[in-house]
Structures are given as structure tokens and as C-alpha cells.
Scaffold this motif. Structure first.
Motif: not given
Length: 598
Positions: A482-500
Motif C-alpha cells: 500500500n505504501e509503495l503504491m501510494l508513493e508511486a501514485q503521488k509521484e506520477a500524479y504530481g501530488d495532484g489528488l486529495e485521495e489515492y
């Protein structure tokens, strides 16, 4: 003039009657068994050292290789269709096991065949390639020889093939079984209904944010309930792969996917670097979409949400006619082929319970047909998906006159034809919109696709590469996944989302596919590669179809860098080509930002 009404369900009886109860199919499996035994005997008795005295024998072996491969592909396609249309079809699951065993047997024979290919002396091999019938297959045969040199001794590779049926592929089957049990509760007309994964996913396109948020909450809960089993499955899949790589002496996790996709690491790195450098316009789009939806920041479940109050819906018939019409503006062959696919019921699109999630196109090479699977609920995104899968089918059609052993194209170029087809429909629909109100959702659908391929797929790639590195050291826990996925999503989306969606590693089938490792970057490659082809097609107009088909015909017998150089005159290892493609995506984003200023 009467219009044909297209069926929402596919015709599988044309291959084998009575589905998973088919006597015809069981007879077909028996035929495959006989062919495999015959092929095995021929390979065993083949004296490859004196190959120049047995050229006729070698050609016969190639013919048998072709027959066996096509029959097993046909069988596998039929079973995958049965399983997709009804995840509770237990007989289909049994049949899948039968096909997997046959495929493993064929792979063991091919290990022996490739080992004998490898042992042919280089001077004899070059002489052998002078035979016109063999010369035509030089690329694929040389590829087999080189790959054989990098593998374990044939006895060990044969053992790996045998053990992978209940080991490696068994874990892939376990995932399918677990997903078939995932149900997402949803309140409809005062009643709680249990949605399949495919049905629930379609709700993320609902205009009502409360609906999306509720479905997402239940979605996360449903995946979390089985997350321990999904984590075990993913760990064992990766563990099998890594153990095999270690035995073969392969240090690089990306070695197999790059080799399979016939592409250089420089090309992949160049592509991702350019994408990373151009993330800002995409994050600007995410901010603007949030404004349009009246919220501070988008969440994962808002990414596919329609904007504005116009909820564009296409009936299946309208969607089909829309696709045929716009394909016709590109080329007559693409349009007539697509019309035939609809008329002959090649597509399973019905929105009903019990289907597996997602969409795919699978080829039936013995019959010279394809079948397309999806769940159609009438959104512009559904129309795009349908066009995408029809592009895959057209790719197979374009190869119909190519030698069967030269049709084995890899996934990165497989995604080229599909994305190209999707782009024709998306671009044409934006240009032909009758008003700004109609144009905006269609333009946004195009931008959504860029977000999916340059951000979502990037997150998958980042997650998977990092997960494999950690897996080398031991089991990776559910919490860490879960942590790895959250980190990857934040990086890929430029931290552009509220909830992942930290459980995306569990809900995304692609991480559990055993046929192809790293089932992620080829999508992005195909998208940007097809943008380059599409730009060329726009310059040249309707006459480009022949050149396009010539490119598709080479996809099974060239490295992608050579393919691009030959047909597009570009160097894929350099930034220029990728920048041009990404800039076309940015242009759509800028157009969207301009149109939504007010």
C-alpha cells in the motif's frame, strides 16, 4: 435502407458449440495433444548438427511449430472468452488448466527445439538462411537462437515450464478466482445490490459525486478484505520470476520485459524522462477539473467523472455507427473490417453481473477472427474503449497475409494499433462536435486518456519496479505494498489528488498477468508511438492507410527502434520523438484549459 442492429453479445459457437460443455472443443484439445506428441517426436529425432543435409526436415518442423502455436492460441482464446463472460463458470476454469498444461508441454518442446537451433554452427546457420523460405523468417529464428543462449540448460528450462503450471501460472489463476468473489455493495432504488468489479468500475464515470464516493469506499473495503490473499499471490508470482532470473544470471528485472518488447532500455528511459519533464500541464488540468466539479482537489474516484451537466450517452448502436463512420475517414479497409466485426458478433459488450472487469481483444488464428470483450454502459469512454479493442483486432487483420511465424508482435506495438484507432474516434468526435457544450466532454475524454497513460501507467511502472527490488530481499507485506503504491501514485500524479487508491496493486489485473511481465510501460509506449503515426496520417490524409498497414505488418519481425526508423524515420532512443508526442497531449490540455477559463 435498413440498418443492421448489432448484438451486445458475441458469437463463440462459430468456433466451438455449447461453450464450456463443448464436445467439439474437447475434441480440439485432443487434436492438439496429438499434434504436440508428433512435434515432440520430430524435434527429438532432428539432427540439427547436419542441418544443411536436412533443410526439408527443418521446414517441416517450422510448419509444425506454426500449427501447434496457432491451435494452442485458438484454445486459449476460447477459454479466456468463456471465463470473461461468466466468472463463475467452473468448467471454463478446468479447461483453462487443460490448455495451460498443453502450453507448458509445447514450451518444453520449444526449449529443446531452440537448444538445437542454438547448437547449429554459425557458418552453417548463415548458409541455411540463404534458403528463401527460411530467409523470410530470419528475424524470428535469429531471435530464438539468441534467447536460447541466455537461458538455462534445456533440461532445467523444461523443468521450469512443467513446474510453472501449478506454480507460477497457478498463482495467476488464484488471482482470477479471488476477483470473481469480489462483490461491491451498492444501493439502487432503495435496494442493496452486489455489483461485479466491472459494473462497480463503471460507476466511477457517474456524474453524481456521492455515488462515486460511496462506490469507492465500498470498493476499497472489498479489495482490502481479500488483500492478504492478493499480497500472498503477488509475492509468490514475483518470487517465482526473480528465482528464475537469478538462475539464468539475469540481474536486471527489466531484462525480460525489454527483450519481450524488442526494445532498448535507452528508449524506455528516454520516454519516461520526457513524460516526467512535462507533468505540469497535466497537474494544471487536474486542478481545473476540480474547479469545474466544485471541489478543492480531485480524488481517485473523480478522475473519470464527467464535467458539466451534459451527461453524453451513446447507445451501443450509436457508438458502433459513430466508430465505423470515423474509421471510414481514415481508411476504407479499417471501416469495412470494423463493420464486419459488428455484423458478425465479434464483441461481448453487455452490461450484466458475473463478467470479469476490463476489456480485451483476443485472436483466434485458426479461424482468422478476433473477439472483443468489454462492459458497455454508454459513456464516451466506453466508445473509446470499444474503438481501442477494435484497433487490436484490425492489427491481426492487417497481418493476415504475413507468414504466421512473423505475426508474433509484442505488447508495446500491440498497443499502437489500438491507441491509434482510439485516437481517430476521439479526435474526430471533438472536431465534429456541434457546440462547445458537446465538445468539452469529448475533449476532456481525450485529456483523460493522456492522464491515464502518462500518469496512471507511470504510477504502475514506478510501483512495479520498486516492488520487485524490495521483493529480492524477501516478502513484501500488504502494508508495504500500500505504501509503495501510494508513493508511486503521488509521484506520477504530481501530488495532484486529495485521495489515492493504495490498494490499486490488488485491484489491477495487470500486476497478476503471468504471460507478460511488466504489463504497464508498453501502453504508454504504444500511446506515444501511435501519436507519432497519427500526426503522419493527418499530414498525408486518407492515402496513408496502406503505409500504416505496412508498418503493422512489420511489427512481428523487427526491433521497435528499427521499425520506427524504417517507417517514421525517427530515433526512439532520443528525446525528440517522445517530446513531439507528449506536446500533442499538452496541446489538448491547453485547449481544454482555454475552453474552461470561464
Amino acid at each position: 435502407m435498413t440498418t443492421t442492429t448489432y448484438s451486445l453479445t458475441w458469437d463463440l459457437d462459430v468456433f466451438f458449440k455449447d461453450g464450456s460443455n463443448s464436445e467439439e472443443f474437447r475434441n480440439f484439445l485432443d487434436m492438439i495433444k496429438e499434434e504436440i506428441i508428433s512435434f515432440n517426436n520430430e524435434v527429438d529425432n532432428w539432427d540439427s548438427i547436419h542441418v544443411l543435409h536436412e533443410e526439408t526436415k527443418f521446414l517441416e518442423l517450422l510448419k509444425k511449430l506454426q500449427t501447434n502455436s496457432q491451435m494452442i492460441t485458438q484454445a486459449g482464446a476460447f477459454v479466456s472468452c468463456l471465463q470473461a463472460q461468466n466468472t463463475l463458470d467452473e468448467k471454463a476454469s478446468e479447461l483453462k488448466g487443460n490448455v495451460a498444461e498443453l502450453r507448458a508441454q509445447l514450451n518444453t518442446i520449444l526449449t529443446n527445439f531452440d537448444d538445437k537451433l542454438r547448437r547449429i554452427e554459425e557458418d552453417q546457420w548463415q548458409q541455411l538462411l540463404q534458403n528463401p523460405e527460411i530467409k523470410e523468417l530470419a528475424f524470428v529464428l535469429n531471435e530464438r537462437r539468441e534467447l536460447a543462449k541466455e537461458k538455462l540448460p534445456k533440461e532445467q528450462e523444461a523443468l521450469v515450464n512443467s513446474l510453472s503450471v501449478d506454480g507460477y501460472h497457478g498463482w495467476g489463476d488464484m488471482y482470477d478466482t479471488l476477483v470473481s468473489q469480489v462483490k461491491i455493495p451498492f444501493e439502487e432504488n432503495g435496494e442493496i445490490v452486489e455489483l461485479s468489479v466491472g459494473q462497480a468500475h463503471n460507476k466511477f464515470s457517474n456524474p453524481d459525486r456521492n455515488v462515486r464516493a460511496t462506490v469507492f469506499k465500498n470498493w476499497e473495503k472489498a479489495w482490502d478484505e481479500k488483500a492478504d490473499m492478493f499480497a500472498t499471490t503477488l509475492n509468490h508470482l514475483a518470487g517465482f520470476r526473480l528465482s528464475l532470473y537469478k538462475e539464468r544470471g539475469w540481474d536486471e528485472v527489466l531484462k525480460e520485459p525489454l527483450s519481450y518488447n524488442r526494445m532498448q532500455k535507452e528508449t524506455l528511459e528516454s520516454m519516461w524522462q520526457v513524460i516526467s519533464d512535462y507533468k505540469k500541464p497535466l497537474t494544471d488540468y487536474l486542478k481545473r477539473k476540480a474547479e469545474l466539479l466544485g471541489i478543492e482537489k480531485l480524488s481517485w474516484y473523480d478522475l473519470d467523472a464527467p464535467i458539466g451537466k451534459v451527461n453524453t450517452q451513446f447507445s451501443y448502436q450509436e457508438g458502433a455507427e459513430f466508430i465505423i463512420q470515423h474509421f471510414g475517414k481514415f481508411g476504407d479497409q479499417l471501416a469495412s473490417f470494423t463493420k464486419k466485426a459488428f455484423e458478425d458478433s465479434w464483441i461481448e459488450a453487455e452490461d450484466r453481473a458475473g463478467k470479469r472487469p476490463g476489456g480485451f481483444c483476443t485472436s483466434f488464428p485458426v479461424s482468422g477472427q478476433s473477439r472483443i470483450f468489454m462492459t458497455y454502459s454508454g459513456t464516451p469512454s466506453n466508445v473509446s474503449t470499444l474503438a481501442h479493442e477494435l484497433g487490436h483486432a484490425f492489427h491481426s487483420y492487417a497481418l493476415k497475409n504475413v507468414h504466421p511465424l512473423k505475426r508474433g508482435y509484442a505488447m508495446n506495438v500491440a498497443e499502437t494499433a489500438s491507441t491509434f484507432a482510439e485516437m481517430i474516434v476521439a479526435d474526430a468526435s471533438v472536431k465534429n462536435a456541434k457546440s462547445d457544450k458537446e465538445r468539452l466532454p469529448l475533449l476532456e475524454d481525450k485529456v483523460q486518456r493522456s492522464v491515464a497513460l502518462l500518469m496512471n501507467i507511470h504510477s504502475r511502472f514506478l510501483f512495479e519496479t520498486r516492488f520487485y527490488e524490495e521483493r529480492k530481499k524477501g516478502i513484501v507485506s500488504k502494508k508495504r505494498l500500500n505504501e509503495l503504491m501510494l508513493e508511486a501514485q503521488k509521484e506520477a500524479y504530481g501530488d495532484g489528488l486529495e485521495e489515492y487508491h493504495p490498494l490499486f496493486w490488488a485491484s489491477k489485473l495487470h500486476f497478476f498477468i503471468t504471460g507478460v511481465p511488466f504489463y504497464n510501460f508498453p501502453y504508454t509506449f504504444g500511446y506515444l508511438f501511435s501519436l507519432g503515426i497519427y500526426a503522419q496520417a493527418q499530414k498525408e490524409g486518407k492515402g496513408y492507410e496502406e503505409k500504416y498497414m505496412a508498418l503493422l505488418q512489420d511489427t512481428g519481425s523487427m526491433q521497435v527502434e528499427d521499425l520506427a526508423l524504417k517507417h517514421l524515420n525517427v530515433d526512439l532512443t532520443k528525446r525528440d520523438f517522445w517530446e513531439e508526442g507528449v506536446k500533442l497531449c499538452v496541446k489538448d490540455v491547453e485547449e481544454f484549459l482555454e475552453a474552461t477559463k470561464q
